[in-house]
Write a protein that holds these residues in place. Structure first.
Motif, PDB file in Angstrom:
ATOM      1  N   ALA A 127       9.474   5.170 -16.308  1.00  0.00           N
ATOM      2  CA  ALA A 127       9.268   6.249 -15.338  1.00  0.00           C
ATOM      3  C   ALA A 127      10.522   7.106 -15.143  1.00  0.00           C
ATOM      4  CB  ALA A 127       8.823   5.657 -13.991  1.00  0.00           C
ATOM      5  N   GLY A 128      11.610   6.736 -15.799  1.00  0.00           N
ATOM      6  CA  GLY A 128      12.849   7.495 -15.677  1.00  0.00           C
ATOM      7  C   GLY A 128      13.582   7.258 -14.374  1.00  0.00           C
ATOM      8  N   LEU A 129      13.292   6.145 -13.706  1.00  0.00           N
ATOM      9  CA  LEU A 129      13.886   5.876 -12.402  1.00  0.00           C
ATOM     10  C   LEU A 129      15.197   5.089 -12.496  1.00  0.00           C
ATOM     11  CD1 LEU A 129      10.589   4.980 -10.515  1.00  0.00           C
ATOM     12  CD2 LEU A 129      11.785   7.192 -10.623  1.00  0.00           C
ATOM     13  N   ILE A 130      15.395   4.414 -13.621  1.00  0.00           N
ATOM     14  CA  ILE A 130      16.638   3.679 -13.843  1.00  0.00           C
ATOM     15  C   ILE A 130      17.106   3.902 -15.276  1.00  0.00           C
ATOM     16  CG2 ILE A 130      16.083   1.843 -12.171  1.00  0.00           C
ATOM     17  CD1 ILE A 130      15.608   0.024 -14.700  1.00  0.00           C
ATOM     18  N   THR A 131      18.357   3.550 -15.490  1.00  0.00           N
ATOM     19  CA  THR A 131      18.899   3.507 -16.842  1.00  0.00           C
ATOM     20  C   THR A 131      19.136   2.042 -17.179  1.00  0.00           C
ATOM     21  OG1 THR A 131      21.166   3.712 -16.034  1.00  0.00           O
ATOM     22  CG2 THR A 131      20.017   5.755 -16.636  1.00  0.00           C
ATOM     23  N   ARG A 132      19.047   1.730 -18.452  1.00  0.00           N
ATOM     24  CA  ARG A 132      19.315   0.356 -18.905  1.00  0.00           C
ATOM     25  C   ARG A 132      20.049   0.472 -20.231  1.00  0.00           C
ATOM     26  NH1 ARG A 132      14.520  -3.994 -19.531  1.00  0.00           N
ATOM     27  NH2 ARG A 132      13.564  -2.177 -20.482  1.00  0.00           N
ATOM     28  N   GLU A 133      21.251  -0.079 -20.244  1.00  0.00           N
ATOM     29  CA  GLU A 133      22.076  -0.011 -21.446  1.00  0.00           C
ATOM     30  C   GLU A 133      22.666  -1.377 -21.742  1.00  0.00           C
ATOM     31  OE1 GLU A 133      25.012   2.899 -20.485  1.00  0.00           O
ATOM     32  OE2 GLU A 133      23.549   4.524 -20.333  1.00  0.00           O
ATOM     33  N   ARG A 134      22.958  -1.610 -22.998  1.00  0.00           N
ATOM     34  CA  ARG A 134      23.626  -2.853 -23.393  1.00  0.00           C
ATOM     35  C   ARG A 134      25.077  -2.803 -22.920  1.00  0.00           C
ATOM     36  NH1 ARG A 134      20.397  -6.568 -25.099  1.00  0.00           N
ATOM     37  NH2 ARG A 134      18.768  -5.926 -26.508  1.00  0.00           N
ATOM     38  N   ASP A 135      25.555  -3.922 -22.437  1.00  0.00           N
ATOM     39  CA  ASP A 135      26.952  -4.057 -22.033  1.00  0.00           C
ATOM     40  C   ASP A 135      27.794  -4.080 -23.312  1.00  0.00           C
ATOM     41  OD1 ASP A 135      29.468  -4.889 -21.179  1.00  0.00           O
ATOM     42  OD2 ASP A 135      28.659  -6.288 -19.709  1.00  0.00           O
TER      43      ASP A 135
ATOM     44  N   ARG B 279      14.627   7.891  -1.834  1.00  0.00           N
ATOM     45  CA  ARG B 279      14.782   8.576  -0.535  1.00  0.00           C
ATOM     46  C   ARG B 279      13.415   8.913   0.051  1.00  0.00           C
ATOM     47  NH1 ARG B 279      18.677   6.421  -1.219  1.00  0.00           N
ATOM     48  NH2 ARG B 279      20.720   7.208  -1.689  1.00  0.00           N
ATOM     49  N   ARG B 280      12.517   9.385  -0.816  1.00  0.00           N
ATOM     50  CA  ARG B 280      11.158   9.712  -0.364  1.00  0.00           C
ATOM     51  C   ARG B 280      10.430   8.450   0.110  1.00  0.00           C
ATOM     52  NH1 ARG B 280       7.117  11.262  -4.657  1.00  0.00           N
ATOM     53  NH2 ARG B 280       5.268  10.624  -3.565  1.00  0.00           N
ATOM     54  N   VAL B 281      10.554   7.377  -0.656  1.00  0.00           N
ATOM     55  CA  VAL B 281       9.900   6.110  -0.318  1.00  0.00           C
ATOM     56  C   VAL B 281      10.447   5.571   0.998  1.00  0.00           C
ATOM     57  CG1 VAL B 281       9.703   3.682  -1.008  1.00  0.00           C
ATOM     58  CG2 VAL B 281       9.284   5.481  -2.677  1.00  0.00           C
ATOM     59  N   GLU B 282      11.756   5.643   1.180  1.00  0.00           N
ATOM     60  CA  GLU B 282      12.349   5.127   2.414  1.00  0.00           C
ATOM     61  C   GLU B 282      11.840   5.890   3.633  1.00  0.00           C
ATOM     62  OE1 GLU B 282      14.194   2.240   2.859  1.00  0.00           O
ATOM     63  OE2 GLU B 282      13.412   2.032   0.831  1.00  0.00           O
ATOM     64  N   LYS B 283      11.618   7.191   3.500  1.00  0.00           N
ATOM     65  CA  LYS B 283      11.046   7.967   4.605  1.00  0.00           C
ATOM     66  C   LYS B 283       9.618   7.513   4.902  1.00  0.00           C
ATOM     67  CE  LYS B 283      13.885  12.063   4.054  1.00  0.00           C
ATOM     68  NZ  LYS B 283      13.964  13.435   3.576  1.00  0.00           N
TER      69      LYS B 283
ATOM     70  N   GLY C  57       0.815  -1.211   0.000  1.00  0.00           N
ATOM     71  CA  GLY C  57       0.000   0.000   0.000  1.00  0.00           C
ATOM     72  C   GLY C  57       0.850   1.263   0.000  1.00  0.00           C
ATOM     73  N   GLN C  58       1.896   1.281   0.814  1.00  0.00           N
ATOM     74  CA  GLN C  58       2.805   2.430   0.863  1.00  0.00           C
ATOM     75  C   GLN C  58       3.477   2.645  -0.488  1.00  0.00           C
ATOM     76  OE1 GLN C  58       3.509   4.613   3.422  1.00  0.00           O
ATOM     77  NE2 GLN C  58       1.832   3.656   4.513  1.00  0.00           N
ATOM     78  N   LEU C  59       3.923   1.556  -1.091  1.00  0.00           N
ATOM     79  CA  LEU C  59       4.624   1.658  -2.371  1.00  0.00           C
ATOM     80  C   LEU C  59       3.682   2.024  -3.512  1.00  0.00           C
ATOM     81  CD1 LEU C  59       7.010  -1.382  -1.926  1.00  0.00           C
ATOM     82  CD2 LEU C  59       7.631   1.044  -1.866  1.00  0.00           C
ATOM     83  N   ALA C  60       2.492   1.472  -3.483  1.00  0.00           N
ATOM     84  CA  ALA C  60       1.519   1.775  -4.540  1.00  0.00           C
ATOM     85  C   ALA C  60       1.188   3.268  -4.560  1.00  0.00           C
ATOM     86  CB  ALA C  60       0.250   0.948  -4.350  1.00  0.00           C
ATOM     87  N   ALA C  61       1.229   3.894  -3.400  1.00  0.00           N
ATOM     88  CA  ALA C  61       0.932   5.324  -3.313  1.00  0.00           C
ATOM     89  C   ALA C  61       1.926   6.162  -4.126  1.00  0.00           C
ATOM     90  CB  ALA C  61       0.933   5.781  -1.851  1.00  0.00           C
ATOM     91  N   VAL C  62       3.125   5.629  -4.358  1.00  0.00           N
ATOM     92  CA  VAL C  62       4.119   6.351  -5.167  1.00  0.00           C
ATOM     93  C   VAL C  62       4.353   5.658  -6.514  1.00  0.00           C
ATOM     94  CG1 VAL C  62       5.283   7.431  -3.210  1.00  0.00           C
ATOM     95  CG2 VAL C  62       6.073   5.210  -4.047  1.00  0.00           C
ATOM     96  N   GLY C  63       3.499   4.689  -6.834  1.00  0.00           N
ATOM     97  CA  GLY C  63       3.550   4.044  -8.145  1.00  0.00           C
ATOM     98  C   GLY C  63       4.571   2.941  -8.298  1.00  0.00           C
ATOM     99  N   LEU C  64       5.014   2.351  -7.192  1.00  0.00           N
ATOM    100  CA  LEU C  64       5.996   1.269  -7.258  1.00  0.00           C
ATOM    101  C   LEU C  64       5.406  -0.043  -6.754  1.00  0.00           C
ATOM    102  CD1 LEU C  64       9.224   2.914  -5.761  1.00  0.00           C
ATOM    103  CD2 LEU C  64       8.746   2.452  -8.169  1.00  0.00           C
ATOM    104  N   SER C  65       5.918  -1.129  -7.291  1.00  0.00           N
ATOM    105  CA  SER C  65       5.615  -2.450  -6.737  1.00  0.00           C
ATOM    106  C   SER C  65       6.734  -2.797  -5.746  1.00  0.00           C
ATOM    107  CB  SER C  65       5.580  -3.506  -7.855  1.00  0.00           C
ATOM    108  OG  SER C  65       6.894  -3.763  -8.334  1.00  0.00           O
TER     109      SER C  65
END
Length: 164
Positions: free
Chosen positions: A84-92, A112-116, A34-42
């Motif tokens: 969502a722009g939260l990570i980068t993913r590139e080919r090795d 940081r916001r989620v951890e709080k 529930g806490q995570l869903a509030a910020v759009g994360l699983s």
């Protein structure tokens, strides 16, 4: 509200610690979700962000292995984080089959916001216990998990010795 509320569970279940822990884990998972869903994360996406934040860039396969997420399942979680722009993913560059993941500045800020939020909600279903009781429960659970998977867990009592 649970439709079974008010109906006593059989003693064979109430008295079995593993059953009690399964029920407790389900309650805790609901609260975290529930806490995570509030910020759009699983929960898996949160775990991936935590992993990348703590350990730095890593291949998608290493992240999946570290977190115990099926290699096929992690793709959907990573896709959502990347959109969502939260990570980068590139080919090795050395092995074009490998995807290297990294946490973006936006992802780090959200984490940081989620951890709080998670810290504030941490007592959750365990609020019926004192802070000391929660610490003992955590230490005992960590001890059992460390016995099962020593390379993945450090027992709490060892953490206390290592911590500054």
């Amino acid at each position: 509200m649970d439709s079974s509320e008010g109906l006593l569970l059989p003693a064979a279940l109430r008295d079995r610690t593993s059953f009690v822990l399964i029920k407790l884990a389900a309650l805790a998972r609901q609260g975290c979700a529930g806490q995570l869903a509030a910020v759009g994360l699983s929960q898996h996406q949160h775990a991936i962000l935590c992993c990348l934040d703590e350990y730095g860039q890593a291949s998608q396969k290493v992240v999946a292995t570290r977190l115990g997420i099926d290699g096929g399942d992690i793709v959907a979680f990573v896709d959502g984080l990347q959109r969502a722009g939260l990570i980068t993913r590139e080919r090795d560059e050395r092995d074009r089959r490998r995807q290297i993941l990294g946490i973006s500045p936006t992802g780090r800020r959200l984490l940081r916001r989620v951890e709080k939020l998670m810290d504030a909600a941490e007592p959750g279903v365990l609020a019926a216990l004192s802070e000391e009781q929660r610490a003992v429960l955590h230490a005992c659970a960590t001890e059992v998990l460390a016995a099962d998977a020593p390379s993945a867990w450090t027992p709490s009592r060892q953490l206390a010795v290592v911590a500054p």
